[in-house]
Design a protein around this motif. Structure first.
Motif, PDB file in Angstrom:
ATOM      1  N   GLY A   1       0.854  -1.198   0.000  1.00 60.78           N
ATOM      2  CA  GLY A   1       0.000   0.000   0.000  1.00 60.78           C
ATOM      3  C   GLY A   1       0.881   1.235   0.000  1.00 60.78           C
ATOM      4  O   GLY A   1       1.857   1.328  -0.750  1.00 60.78           O
TER       5      GLY A   1
ATOM      6  N   SER B   1       6.441  -0.039   7.345  1.00 61.58           N
ATOM      7  CA  SER B   1       5.047  -0.295   7.713  1.00 61.58           C
ATOM      8  C   SER B   1       4.641   0.687   8.805  1.00 61.58           C
ATOM      9  O   SER B   1       5.246   0.693   9.884  1.00 61.58           O
ATOM     10  N   LYS B   2       3.652   1.473   8.517  1.00 59.66           N
ATOM     11  CA  LYS B   2       3.192   2.447   9.507  1.00 59.66           C
ATOM     12  C   LYS B   2       2.818   1.731  10.804  1.00 59.66           C
ATOM     13  O   LYS B   2       3.242   2.112  11.882  1.00 59.66           O
ATOM     14  N   THR B   3       2.036   0.668  10.667  1.00 57.61           N
ATOM     15  CA  THR B   3       1.537  -0.023  11.864  1.00 57.61           C
ATOM     16  C   THR B   3       2.480  -1.124  12.350  1.00 57.61           C
ATOM     17  O   THR B   3       2.445  -1.515  13.501  1.00 57.61           O
TER      18      THR B   3
ATOM     19  N   THR C   1       3.505  -7.548   4.933  1.00 53.88           N
ATOM     20  CA  THR C   1       4.830  -6.987   5.197  1.00 53.88           C
ATOM     21  C   THR C   1       5.571  -7.820   6.238  1.00 53.88           C
ATOM     22  O   THR C   1       6.767  -8.119   6.078  1.00 53.88           O
TER      23      THR C   1
ATOM     24  N   GLN D   1      -4.205   4.119  -5.291  1.00 53.20           N
ATOM     25  CA  GLN D   1      -4.397   4.089  -3.834  1.00 53.20           C
ATOM     26  C   GLN D   1      -4.757   5.476  -3.308  1.00 53.20           C
ATOM     27  O   GLN D   1      -5.686   5.637  -2.509  1.00 53.20           O
TER      28      GLN D   1
ATOM     29  N   GLU E   1      -8.503   4.786  -2.325  1.00 55.16           N
ATOM     30  CA  GLU E   1      -8.587   4.491  -0.896  1.00 55.16           C
ATOM     31  C   GLU E   1      -9.079   5.741  -0.155  1.00 55.16           C
ATOM     32  O   GLU E   1      -9.717   5.646   0.882  1.00 55.16           O
TER      33      GLU E   1
ATOM     34  N   VAL F   1     -10.903  -1.785   3.871  1.00 54.57           N
ATOM     35  CA  VAL F   1      -9.909  -2.847   3.670  1.00 54.57           C
ATOM     36  C   VAL F   1      -9.986  -3.898   4.786  1.00 54.57           C
ATOM     37  O   VAL F   1      -9.316  -4.926   4.720  1.00 54.57           O
TER      38      VAL F   1
HETATM   39  O1  F6P Z   1      -4.615  -1.171   2.705  1.00 55.21           O
HETATM   40  C1  F6P Z   1      -4.784  -0.673   3.984  1.00 55.21           C
HETATM   41  C2  F6P Z   1      -3.538  -0.007   4.491  1.00 55.21           C
HETATM   42  O2  F6P Z   1      -3.751   0.341   5.806  1.00 55.21           O
HETATM   43  C3  F6P Z   1      -3.113   1.219   3.672  1.00 55.21           C
HETATM   44  O3  F6P Z   1      -3.831   2.345   3.980  1.00 55.21           O
HETATM   45  C4  F6P Z   1      -1.672   1.296   4.015  1.00 55.21           C
HETATM   46  O4  F6P Z   1      -0.980   2.134   3.147  1.00 55.21           O
HETATM   47  C5  F6P Z   1      -1.285  -0.173   3.906  1.00 55.21           C
HETATM   48  O5  F6P Z   1      -2.404  -0.867   4.434  1.00 55.21           O
HETATM   49  C6  F6P Z   1      -0.034  -0.577   4.622  1.00 55.21           C
HETATM   50  O6  F6P Z   1      -0.120  -0.326   5.987  1.00 55.21           O
HETATM   51  P1  F6P Z   1       1.166  -0.311   6.885  1.00 55.21           P
HETATM   52  O7  F6P Z   1       2.072   0.775   6.394  1.00 55.21           O
HETATM   53  O8  F6P Z   1       0.688  -0.071   8.276  1.00 55.21           O
HETATM   54  O9  F6P Z   1       1.847  -1.663   6.758  1.00 55.21           O
END
Ligand code: F6P
Length: 546
Positions: free
Chosen positions: A158, A210-212, A218, A354, A358, A506
């Motif tokens: 993403g 990965s943001k999260t 990932t 995206q 999105e 999503v």
């Molecule tokens: O597809 C949903 C999503 O949350 C996107 O908005 C985001 O870019 C992608 O997954 C990856 O998320 P992350 O950077 O947290 O792994």
């Protein structure tokens, strides 16, 4: 159309004026609009921040933009822009500020989020990224066996993939060619295997983006990367020299085994699809170096300032966004084609998918009303020119649908080669011309075409397009181009009354996949409680894959 609820945007008088105007325009043809106004092609253009935008081939009259501008005002666009730049929590469903504009704010500027100036934080991370990139690019950062890094593999999906890969491809011509770059996103093992098959673990750096830091694809790829590395290098201490992380989640980064000293952070006020200029751009900075990355940020910032301060009637992202709403909601277009005439922008349409879909693929307004009386986000798609011309342009020219197009081109090629660039650009101008003006049946007849073939060889025209030009595809131009679309998306979302910054859509598939994984992996026949189709597919797969 169903009856409009009083709180619907469609109930606004300004909305109804636009709708009435669209109906009154009927099939007014671009041929007639140009014939009636000799100056149209020179007047309906805008120059800002190095971008030259011609929107004269949009199906608009002198009344259209004033009406759309009034609608924008009635929808509170000015207040929404000011609230975004002021760090207000305009992403209300997630109770978050939306401050990607802070990622490119120059040092010394002040942008507050919860009373805290975030600009110094942004520059602290940029400084750490720059120092790290200099070490890698100069070869002073050594891998575990003492060899310099020669390959960088970004693992993300993403927004943690599409921005970095798009920018890398777009700016390859100014990238360090001594370094190899690969991007792994898909949980399909083929992506991993093909990206790493010719790399030497002793010279490879993985950037886990990965943001999260909880995203299944990932993390699965990151675990495979660690196994791949350790299979050759053996010592778990090697991870520290071959893995860095980009994330907002330090706890998960360290749980994975990456030292947070090798982590580059960002913040919850940066949406994934708005993050290519945050630390998520680490792979981009590794490729083009800190100085050119800074130029890219300056390109973003120039459009931010233009968007924030320029009156709407001369404001590029506002006009671009209003035209998208006009085409989609009032003229009934379902899709918008983005057609970059530059091979380096080959991933730009995927990136925009995206960013746009999105963001604006929503059917509920910010205040929770289900939208049943107008269309929101269109489908974005595209391919680089001229390839698309020999593929899907047929449908755009002669199909039954109206597909507005954005043509993107540059005055100078990064790779001047004989006549190539003139031929390329001639095609941009020719396609926009053909789409707008078409070829009448009389013109076809005049060529002596037999009557039976006349309808087949007629081009109806009246297909709208915008042409976006810049001098060269530099880091700065790329930043401005992306920021133009970011703020256009914001403008569109504001008119539709939706939140462009969450993505609940999503989630459901992710949850269902989690439930199905053990059913596929179970050694014994699982008890399946899905619908009959899903049950049968799972059974088929279990049998065929064993
Ligand atoms: O597809 C949903 C999503 O949350 C996107 O908005 C985001 O870019 C992608 O997954 C990856 O998320 P992350 O950077 O947290 O792994």
């Amino acid at each position: 159309m169903t009856a409009q609820s009083p709180s619907s945007r469609a109930a606004l008088p300004q909305w109804q004026h636009v709708a009435a105007h669209a109906a009154a325009m009927g099939g007014t043809h671009l041929r007639d609009l140009f014939a009636a106004d000799a100056g149209r092609g020179e007047r309906l253009v805008l120059d800002a921040c190095g971008l030259h935008v011609d929107y004269s081939k949009q199906r608009i009259t002198g009344e259209t933009l004033p009406l759309l501008l009034k609608l924008a005002e009635a929808c509170g666009l000015r207040q929404r822009i000011d609230a975004m730049f002021a760090g207000e929590k305009i992403n209300t469903p997630e109770h978050r500020a939306v401050l990607h504009v802070a990622l490119r704010a120059p040092q010394g500027e002040k942008i507050l989020c919860d009373g805290h100036d975030v600009v110094p934080d942004v520059h602290e991370v940029l400084g750490r990224m720059a120092a790290f990139c200099r070490q890698i690019r100069s070869g002073t950062w050594k891998g575990h066996t003492g060899r310099p890094i020669r390959a960088v593999v970004n693992i993300g999906i993403g927004g943690s993939d599409l921005g970095p890969v798009m920018a890398y491809e777009a700016l390859r011509h100014v990238a360090d060619r001594q370094l190899t770059f690969r991007f792994i996103s898909n949980v399909d093992g083929t992506d991993f295997v093909e990206a790493t098959r010719d790399l030497d673990p002793a010279e490879t750096l993985f950037v886990i983006s990965s943001k999260t830091f909880t995203t299944l694809e990932t993390l699965t790829n990151a675990h495979s990367a660690r196994e791949w590395l350790l299979a050759k290098l053996g010592d778990p201490a090697a991870v520290a020299r071959h893995f860095v992380a980009v994330s907002t989640n330090a706890a998960e980064v360290s749980a994975f085994g990456i030292d947070t000293a090798n982590m580059f952070g960002f913040w919850d006020w940066v949406g994934g699809r708005y993050s290519m200029d945050s630390a998520i751009g680490l792979a981009t900075m590794l490729a083009i170096g800190p100085e050119l990355f800074e130029e890219m940020l300056a390109g973003f910032h120039a459009i931010d300032e233009h968007f924030r301060t320029t009156p709407f009637e001369r404001n590029l992202p506002v006009l671009h966004g209003l035209l998208a709403v006009w085409n989609t909601t009032f003229l009934g277009a379902h899709t918008i084609a983005v057609l970059p005439y530059d091979q380096y922008l080959k991933r730009f349409p995927a990136y925009l998918q995206q960013l746009t879909m999105e963001s604006n693929g929503k059917r509920v307004t910010l205040d929770g009303r289900v939208i049943d009386d107008y269309q929101t986000g269109p489908i974005f798609w595209g391919e680089p020119g001229t390839n698309g011309q020999h593929s899907f342009y047929q449908l755009i020219h002669q199909g039954t649908r109206m597909i507005p197009c954005d043509f993107i081109g540059f005055a100078q090629s990064a790779n001047p080669l004989g006549r190539h660039h003139d031929l390329l650009m001639a095609n941009v101008f020719a396609q926009a011309e053909a789409l707008a003006f078409g070829k009448t049946a009389d013109m076809v007849r005049a060529e002596g075409v037999p009557e039976s073939l006349v309808p087949h060889k007629t081009f109806p025209g009246n297909k709208p397009s915008t042409t976006i030009l810049a001098k060269q595809l530099t880091p700065r131009a790329l930043g401005s181009l992306v920021a133009l679309y970011e703020h256009s998306v914001f403008t569109q979302g504001c008119l539709w009354g939706i939140n462009s910054f969450d993505q609940w859509g999503v989630e459901l598939g992710k949850v269902l996949a989690k439930r199905i994984v053990p059913e596929l992996e179970s050694a014994t026949e699982p008890k399946l409680e899905h619908d009959s189709s899903t049950n049968a597919l799972i059974r088929w797969y279990r049998q065929a894959s064993s």
